[in-house]
Design an enzyme around this catalytic site. Structure first.
Site, short mmCIF file in Angstrom:
data_model
loop_
_atom_site.label_atom_id
_atom_site.label_comp_id
_atom_site.label_asym_id
_atom_site.label_seq_id
_atom_site.Cartn_x
_atom_site.Cartn_y
_atom_site.Cartn_z
N GLU A 1 2.77 -10.45 0.19
CA GLU A 1 2.96 -9.00 0.17
C GLU A 1 4.45 -8.72 0.36
OE1 GLU A 1 0.38 -6.70 2.76
OE2 GLU A 1 1.05 -4.80 1.89
N ASP B 1 1.52 -17.83 -4.61
CA ASP B 1 2.06 -16.76 -5.46
C ASP B 1 0.92 -16.13 -6.24
OD1 ASP B 1 3.64 -15.04 -6.85
OD2 ASP B 1 4.47 -16.54 -8.22
N HIS C 1 1.66 -9.18 -3.84
CA HIS C 1 0.61 -8.23 -3.42
C HIS C 1 1.27 -6.87 -3.26
CE1 HIS C 1 -3.19 -6.96 -1.59
NE2 HIS C 1 -2.43 -6.21 -0.83
N ASP D 1 0.85 -1.21 0.00
CA ASP D 1 0.00 0.00 0.00
C ASP D 1 0.88 1.25 0.00
OD1 ASP D 1 0.86 -0.57 2.66
OD2 ASP D 1 -0.61 0.84 3.43
#
Ligand SMILES: [Ca+2]
Ligand SMILES: [Ca+2]
Length: 573
Positions: free
Chosen positions: A550, A541, A496, A183
């Site tokens: 992530e 994955d 991610h 993020d």
């Protein structure tokens, strides 16, 4: 490194067995896909339904068999439900490219003293690629170049953080720093351990770090590139302190996670949220450490070192006056919490760093005398203080303090001994026996702790156990994965990470360590997607797997520490 000659009689029998084995059984070979230094311990792990008793190594250049050996009796590993035998080829020390053959399987091996160089720098350049508020230029980033994202020059004070001088809706400028993970938000406690880990690499190995050339815009100034990169995040952290009272905001964030878009396309409003004791103490610790490191670069960065120390003391004082302000996620915010109910360890770490930078032993007054040292994570940081003591013992003079510090070091060694013991008993030769969220970074941090044990004692067993952590991360694991993007022959492709998802480039951003196997949150992709119930095999994955795939700055930092530390120590041996 081990002498194999004493095993010759067994070897001959094994070789005969090898050639009489059936050629159809399914089995696999797992090893460090990046490679081995010439004097590394080198092992391949053989997991097989039928017993494979022998292996051989062929030099790819000459096509000659250069080593034949026996596979150790398979040992059950409860975390993957597999029987694992070890093929030890440590005695091969000649640089080159080889093939190991065991049963019907074969795999490539690289042996060379430069094998860790590229990952050493890429794991650090990954921080450049994560910079907020600046254009990531093609000159340094190649195909991963991108426009500036998140200027963060108009950040709102959230209702949880208002003061008379900074009421709700008041705006501050808080640009720069690194995106935390998949993020685009920025969190002080996670920045704290990350910056500490990179500064620690520098404090322990300054000469090596000075020669590390990174592809970053500051690589032609006179300052070591790793410090240039660290400074990017330090400068952001400084903006997270309220100059009116010294308290530090817990995070800079949008109210909720944006979609899987590029940084420049995330237009959500950004807020600084709630000052906390943990954030203020982590900030105080890191700024005190930065003061020591940057005081040697006064000419290049006038007044930075001093600003760091002033900021550190102000944050410490705020924490003294607000000793138990824990983070509570406001109702309108849903991004990462980084909440922590025990902040004694944060206090411990900050006290040690301030002591080392000011020489004022008063900071050590209220330290618990005999604290157990855990492997560091963002929420458990007492060992970070201990690490700083290890790399600064020359700065300590008085006897009383020295005694205190010897006890701290002993506690660090106690933990290292436990890790070593677990490694000795492990079928995959790792010091980890639980698979929490971010298990790969737990192991990297164990490696980091073991490196410090080696620095304290000079005992090579700690160094070897640390390198075993690296071998696992780079392929010596039952998933046969090199867990770092862009390295090895089987690495994560669908991480991610918003940038890697949205950039229309097939290959993920390289040099990133993924979180790794855990059963912590298999609902992320759906329980049925995870094929195994064994914790060490619980990895996907896939982009949806934020619990296992992530990436994060506090995971890459211990990877960067470990690979560079082993690289430099190996050069010294
Ligand atoms: Ca530089
Ligand atoms: Ca804590």
């Amino acid at each position: 490194m081990k002498n194999k000659t004493s095993q010759i009689p067994v070897l001959l029998i094994a070789v005969l067995l090898f050639f009489s084995l059936p050629k159809t059984e399914a089995q696999t070979i797992q090893l460090n896909q990046v490679g081995y230094k010439t004097n590394s311990e080198k092992r391949a792990f053989i997991t097989s339904d039928s017993e494979i008793k022998a292996f051989k190594i062929i030099d790819k250049l000459t096509n000659q068999t250069v080593f034949e050996g026996v596979v150790s009796i398979p040992k059950y590993w409860q975390y993957s439900g597999t029987y694992v035998g070890i093929a030890d080829f440590s005695s091969i020390q000649k640089p080159g490219k080889y093939t190991i053959i065991a049963g019907n399987s074969s795999k490539s091996i690289n042996i060379d003293n430069t094998v860790y160089d590229s990952l050493g720098t890429k794991s650090l350049e990954a921080f450049y690629l994560a910079r907020a508020s600046e254009t990531i230029s093609e000159k340094y980033a190649g195909i991963y170049a991108r426009p500036l994202g998140h200027p963060d020059d108009n950040v709102f004070i959230h209702a949880s953080a208002t003061t008379e001088k900074r009421p709700e809706g008041f705006k501050i400028s808080s640009p720069g720093g690194w995106y935390d993970a998949g993020d685009y938000n920025k969190y002080i406690v996670n920045s704290g351990i990350t910056v500490h880990t990179l500064l620690e690499l520098y404090e322990l190995f300054p000469d090596y770090c000075k020669n590390l050339k990174l592809k970053i815009p500051e690589n032609s100034n006179q300052v070591p590139d790793i410090l240039d990169e660290i400074l990017v995040n330090l400068r952001w952290m400084l903006t997270m302190q309220d100059p009116n009272d010294g308290g530090v905001y817990h995070k800079l964030t949008s109210k909720y996670f944006c979609g899987m878009v590029m940084p420049q396309d995330d237009k959500l409003d950004r807020f600084v949220v709630m000052k906390t004791t943990a954030a203020s103490l982590d900030f105080a610790a890191v700024m005190a450490k930065a003061n020591r490191v940057f005081s040697k670069y006064e000419k290049d960065f006038p007044n930075i070192a001093n600003s760091c120390l002033v900021a550190s003391k102000n944050a410490w004082n705020w924490a003294q006056n607000h000793p138990d302000v824990l983070y509570i996620q406001p109702k309108d915010i849903s991004t990462g919490e980084y909440g922590d109910n025990n902040i004694e360890d944060e206090k411990y770490w900050a006290a040690i760093e301030l002591y080392l930078s000011t020489k004022n032993a008063d900071y050590l007054n209220n330290l618990p005398a005999n604290l157990k040292m855990a492997t560091p994570t963002w929420s458990q940081v007492e060992s970070l203080g201990a690490f700083s003591l290890v790399s600064n013992t020359d700065k300590i003079n008085d006897t009383k303090t020295k005694q205190k510090i010897d006890l701290i070091k002993q506690n660090l060694l106690n933990t290292a001994n436990q890790l070593y013991q677990t490694n000795e008993e492990s079928a995959f030769k790792i010091s980890m026996n639980s698979f929490s969220w971010g298990s790969n970074s737990d192991l990297a941090n164990q490696g980091l702790l073991l490196i410090h044990a080696y620095k304290i004692t000079g005992e090579k067993k700690y160094l070897k156990a640390a390198e075993d952590c690296l071998h696992y991360l780079l392929g010596s694991n039952p998933l046969n994965m090199c867990f770092v993007t862009g390295f090895g022959d089987n690495s994560p492709k669908h991480i991610h990470d918003r940038r890697s998802t949205a950039d229309n480039i097939d290959a993920p951003i390289p040099g990133l360590l993924v979180g790794g196997p855990t059963k912590a949150a298999r609902a992320d992709c759906g329980e049925d997607k995870y094929k195994s119930s064994f914790p060490a095999l619980s990895y996907l994955d896939m982009e949806c797997s934020y619990s296992t795939n992530e990436i994060a700055i506090n995971w890459n930092a211990p990877l960067a520490f470990l690979i560079n530390a082993i690289n430099v120590i190996n050069k010294e041996l």
